[in-house]
Design a protein around this motif. Structure first.
Motif, PDB file in Angstrom:
ATOM      1  N   THR A  75       0.818  -1.213   0.000  1.00  0.00           N
ATOM      2  CA  THR A  75       0.000   0.000   0.000  1.00  0.00           C
ATOM      3  C   THR A  75       0.855   1.268   0.000  1.00  0.00           C
ATOM      4  OG1 THR A  75      -0.126   0.162   2.428  1.00  0.00           O
ATOM      5  CG2 THR A  75      -1.746  -1.249   1.318  1.00  0.00           C
ATOM      6  N   ILE A  76       2.165   1.129   0.190  1.00  0.00           N
ATOM      7  CA  ILE A  76       3.068   2.274   0.227  1.00  0.00           C
ATOM      8  C   ILE A  76       3.615   2.506  -1.178  1.00  0.00           C
ATOM      9  CG2 ILE A  76       5.151   3.237   1.278  1.00  0.00           C
ATOM     10  CD1 ILE A  76       4.666   1.382   3.657  1.00  0.00           C
ATOM     11  N   GLU A  77       3.206   3.597  -1.798  1.00  0.00           N
ATOM     12  CA  GLU A  77       3.538   3.838  -3.200  1.00  0.00           C
ATOM     13  C   GLU A  77       5.043   3.883  -3.444  1.00  0.00           C
ATOM     14  OE1 GLU A  77       1.554   7.364  -4.377  1.00  0.00           O
ATOM     15  OE2 GLU A  77      -0.470   6.587  -3.978  1.00  0.00           O
ATOM     16  N   GLN A  78       5.801   4.446  -2.525  1.00  0.00           N
ATOM     17  CA  GLN A  78       7.241   4.628  -2.749  1.00  0.00           C
ATOM     18  C   GLN A  78       8.054   3.361  -2.502  1.00  0.00           C
ATOM     19  OE1 GLN A  78       5.256   6.417  -0.825  1.00  0.00           O
ATOM     20  NE2 GLN A  78       5.571   8.628  -1.099  1.00  0.00           N
ATOM     21  N   MET A  79       7.446   2.346  -1.908  1.00  0.00           N
ATOM     22  CA  MET A  79       8.191   1.134  -1.592  1.00  0.00           C
ATOM     23  C   MET A  79       8.434   0.326  -2.858  1.00  0.00           C
ATOM     24  SD  MET A  79       9.724  -0.857   0.562  1.00  0.00           S
ATOM     25  CE  MET A  79       9.208  -0.206   2.157  1.00  0.00           C
ATOM     26  N   PRO A  80       9.697   0.031  -3.196  1.00  0.00           N
ATOM     27  CA  PRO A  80       9.984  -0.772  -4.385  1.00  0.00           C
ATOM     28  C   PRO A  80       9.293  -2.130  -4.318  1.00  0.00           C
ATOM     29  CG  PRO A  80      11.983   0.258  -3.563  1.00  0.00           C
ATOM     30  CD  PRO A  80      10.925   0.514  -2.537  1.00  0.00           C
ATOM     31  N   SER A  81       8.758  -2.570  -5.441  1.00  0.00           N
ATOM     32  CA  SER A  81       8.006  -3.832  -5.473  1.00  0.00           C
ATOM     33  C   SER A  81       8.887  -5.042  -5.180  1.00  0.00           C
ATOM     34  CB  SER A  81       7.334  -3.993  -6.833  1.00  0.00           C
ATOM     35  OG  SER A  81       8.311  -4.000  -7.869  1.00  0.00           O
ATOM     36  N   ALA A  82      10.194  -4.895  -5.358  1.00  0.00           N
ATOM     37  CA  ALA A  82      11.105  -6.026  -5.150  1.00  0.00           C
ATOM     38  C   ALA A  82      11.663  -6.067  -3.727  1.00  0.00           C
ATOM     39  CB  ALA A  82      12.244  -5.961  -6.153  1.00  0.00           C
ATOM     40  N   ALA A  83      11.058  -5.343  -2.798  1.00  0.00           N
ATOM     41  CA  ALA A  83      11.557  -5.336  -1.419  1.00  0.00           C
ATOM     42  C   ALA A  83      11.516  -6.739  -0.825  1.00  0.00           C
ATOM     43  CB  ALA A  83      10.730  -4.383  -0.566  1.00  0.00           C
ATOM     44  N   GLN A  84      12.586  -7.114  -0.129  1.00  0.00           N
ATOM     45  CA  GLN A  84      12.710  -8.422   0.485  1.00  0.00           C
ATOM     46  C   GLN A  84      12.514  -8.314   1.999  1.00  0.00           C
ATOM     47  OE1 GLN A  84      13.270 -11.228  -1.507  1.00  0.00           O
ATOM     48  NE2 GLN A  84      12.986  -9.706  -3.146  1.00  0.00           N
ATOM     49  N   ILE A  85      11.712  -9.217   2.553  1.00  0.00           N
ATOM     50  CA  ILE A  85      11.447  -9.205   3.989  1.00  0.00           C
ATOM     51  C   ILE A  85      12.398 -10.163   4.691  1.00  0.00           C
ATOM     52  CG2 ILE A  85       9.776  -9.741   5.800  1.00  0.00           C
ATOM     53  CD1 ILE A  85       7.585  -8.894   3.918  1.00  0.00           C
ATOM     54  N   ARG A  86      13.093  -9.662   5.713  1.00  0.00           N
ATOM     55  CA  ARG A  86      13.974 -10.466   6.561  1.00  0.00           C
ATOM     56  C   ARG A  86      13.450 -10.444   7.989  1.00  0.00           C
ATOM     57  NH1 ARG A  86      19.788  -8.239   6.369  1.00  0.00           N
ATOM     58  NH2 ARG A  86      20.059  -9.969   7.841  1.00  0.00           N
ATOM     59  N   SER A  87      13.388 -11.602   8.622  1.00  0.00           N
ATOM     60  CA  SER A  87      12.817 -11.704   9.959  1.00  0.00           C
ATOM     61  C   SER A  87      13.890 -11.944  11.015  1.00  0.00           C
ATOM     62  CB  SER A  87      11.794 -12.843  10.013  1.00  0.00           C
ATOM     63  OG  SER A  87      10.713 -12.597   9.147  1.00  0.00           O
ATOM     64  N   PHE A  88      13.654 -11.367  12.204  1.00  0.00           N
ATOM     65  CA  PHE A  88      14.532 -11.543  13.364  1.00  0.00           C
ATOM     66  C   PHE A  88      13.683 -11.918  14.572  1.00  0.00           C
ATOM     67  CE2 PHE A  88      16.740  -8.811  10.430  1.00  0.00           C
ATOM     68  CZ  PHE A  88      18.067  -9.167  10.528  1.00  0.00           C
ATOM     69  N   ASP A  89      14.361 -12.425  15.610  1.00  0.00           N
ATOM     70  CA  ASP A  89      13.644 -12.920  16.786  1.00  0.00           C
ATOM     71  C   ASP A  89      13.048 -11.826  17.655  1.00  0.00           C
ATOM     72  OD1 ASP A  89      13.977 -15.556  16.201  1.00  0.00           O
ATOM     73  OD2 ASP A  89      15.718 -15.850  17.477  1.00  0.00           O
ATOM     74  N   ASP A  90      13.669 -10.661  17.704  1.00  0.00           N
ATOM     75  CA  ASP A  90      13.122  -9.588  18.523  1.00  0.00           C
ATOM     76  C   ASP A  90      13.489  -8.225  17.938  1.00  0.00           C
ATOM     77  OD1 ASP A  90      15.707  -8.772  19.461  1.00  0.00           O
ATOM     78  OD2 ASP A  90      15.634 -10.309  20.998  1.00  0.00           O
ATOM     79  N   GLU A  91      12.882  -7.187  18.503  1.00  0.00           N
ATOM     80  CA  GLU A  91      13.051  -5.840  17.972  1.00  0.00           C
ATOM     81  C   GLU A  91      14.482  -5.346  18.093  1.00  0.00           C
ATOM     82  OE1 GLU A  91      10.820  -6.762  20.212  1.00  0.00           O
ATOM     83  OE2 GLU A  91       8.857  -5.828  19.893  1.00  0.00           O
ATOM     84  N   ASN A  92      15.177  -5.778  19.139  1.00  0.00           N
ATOM     85  CA  ASN A  92      16.566  -5.349  19.336  1.00  0.00           C
ATOM     86  C   ASN A  92      17.430  -5.772  18.155  1.00  0.00           C
ATOM     87  OD1 ASN A  92      18.739  -4.175  20.557  1.00  0.00           O
ATOM     88  ND2 ASN A  92      18.998  -5.731  22.129  1.00  0.00           N
ATOM     89  N   GLN A  93      17.240  -7.008  17.683  1.00  0.00           N
ATOM     90  CA  GLN A  93      17.996  -7.490  16.535  1.00  0.00           C
ATOM     91  C   GLN A  93      17.618  -6.716  15.275  1.00  0.00           C
ATOM     92  OE1 GLN A  93      17.441 -11.725  16.205  1.00  0.00           O
ATOM     93  NE2 GLN A  93      18.033 -12.097  18.326  1.00  0.00           N
ATOM     94  N   VAL A  94      16.337  -6.396  15.116  1.00  0.00           N
ATOM     95  CA  VAL A  94      15.884  -5.622  13.955  1.00  0.00           C
ATOM     96  C   VAL A  94      16.573  -4.263  13.923  1.00  0.00           C
ATOM     97  CG1 VAL A  94      13.898  -4.441  12.938  1.00  0.00           C
ATOM     98  CG2 VAL A  94      13.663  -6.784  13.760  1.00  0.00           C
ATOM     99  N   ILE A  95      16.601  -3.581  15.074  1.00  0.00           N
ATOM    100  CA  ILE A  95      17.192  -2.254  15.130  1.00  0.00           C
ATOM    101  C   ILE A  95      18.697  -2.306  14.925  1.00  0.00           C
ATOM    102  CG2 ILE A  95      17.585  -0.269  16.650  1.00  0.00           C
ATOM    103  CD1 ILE A  95      14.809  -0.769  17.820  1.00  0.00           C
ATOM    104  N   GLN A  96      19.354  -3.312  15.506  1.00  0.00           N
ATOM    105  CA  GLN A  96      20.796  -3.440  15.319  1.00  0.00           C
ATOM    106  C   GLN A  96      21.136  -3.691  13.852  1.00  0.00           C
ATOM    107  OE1 GLN A  96      23.158  -2.793  17.581  1.00  0.00           O
ATOM    108  NE2 GLN A  96      21.475  -2.241  18.953  1.00  0.00           N
TER     109      GLN A  96
END
Length: 304
Positions: free
Chosen positions: A205-226
């Motif tokens: 739904t975000i117009e500026q987000m490239p369609s080829a964006a890849q999602i990577r998952s982490f166990d918690d928010e601390n790892q995401v931010i790091q």
């Protein structure tokens, strides 16, 4: 009334040996010799006229009677320990349980403000992601939880609903014009009861987000931010938890249209009835609520 009960010392020795299934390990825990443990167990068996352990060459196993006594002894010792801890805890001590991410990313960086306001309170933070039964676990006086605030629970108090955002280093944002397949870093909750937003559908739904964006998952928010701080991608994370990197300019938010449409879960406190009247609990709960409502980094904290 308790004339038929064995001595507390023998029951304590038995509980340790039954829990560890080792006379040697029980001796180490109790700071006595293995021979002393063996004598205590034998005396207890003679007193009860029961065989509590099956002795093997290099191990011991509980008999059915031993299993029943072990369960009762463990429960009794646990309750005694919790009661003694509660009775001997000083009035100025406060133990708060919360998630590892909330503690590391928001609470700990703010604790100096609480200590300045209440210098006499000895505060202990126990951070872990395993849910505590705050009614039964008397090691904590209150907990801060993340999820859906139980409206029907009178002991629960809503702190606020989380707002999510997209954050990356300034350099990563600048590179988006070159890289058409950015990484979006998200949290995969350890707690299976937490609802999971449809990130892929929301990103579309975000117009500026490239369609080829890849999602990577982490166990918690601390790892995401790091990972975001290391320039590995765009973090989809709570605005509350990313406040310090934003404040210092390490990460910035991209004001894309539609980014604010995704809402997170609740932050709320649970204060059991046994703790509700304690002054230290009331002080911390009041400070926590006021600090969250005053903004992530109030004017008096802003660096010049």
């Amino acid at each position: 009334m308790f004339a038929r009960l064995p001595s507390l010392s023998s029951l304590r020795t038995f509980e340790a040996a039954a829990r560890l299934l080792s006379f040697k390990s029980a001796a180490h825990e109790l700071n006595v010799s293995p021979t002393a443990v063996s004598h205590q167990i034998r005396a207890l068996e003679d007193r009860l006229q029961l065989c509590l352990f099956e002795r093997r060459t290099r191990s011991v196993e509980l008999t059915p009677e031993g299993e029943r006594l072990a369960a009762a002894a463990h429960k009794a010792m646990h309750e005694l320990n919790e009661t003694v801890n509660e009775l001997t805890r000083q009035a100025n001590q406060l133990t708060v349980g919360t998630t590892a991410s909330f503690a590391a990313l928001w609470l700990v960086p703010k604790l100096h403000l609480f200590q300045q306001q209440y210098p006499g309170v000895e505060l202990n933070i126990q951070a872990e992601d395993q849910l505590r039964d705050v009614e039964q676990d008397r090691r904590v006086d209150m907990v801060i939880r993340y999820g859906c605030c139980p409206q029907a629970n009178a002991e629960a108090s809503l702190l606020g609903q989380e707002a999510l955002g997209l954050f990356a280093t300034p350099a990563y944002w600048q590179q988006l014009s070159v890289h058409s397949n950015p990484s979006v870093l998200v949290t995969s909750w350890k707690n299976p009861r937490l609802p999971r937003p449809n990130v892929q559908a929301w990103l579309q739904t975000i117009e500026q987000m490239p369609s080829a964006a890849q999602i990577r998952s982490f166990d918690d928010e601390n790892q995401v931010i790091q990972a975001a701080l290391a320039g590995q991608g765009i973090a989809l994370v709570s605005r509350l938890l990313v406040a310090l990197p934003l404040h210092n300019g390490w990460l910035t938010a991209e004001p894309w249209k539609g980014v604010d449409n995704l809402r997170g879960l609740d932050y709320y406190t649970l204060i059991p009835e046994r703790s509700a009247s304690r002054s230290t609990v009331r002080q911390f709960a009041s400070w926590l609520d006021a600090t969250l409502k005053s903004g992530l980094y109030p004017r008096h904290e802003t660096q010049n």
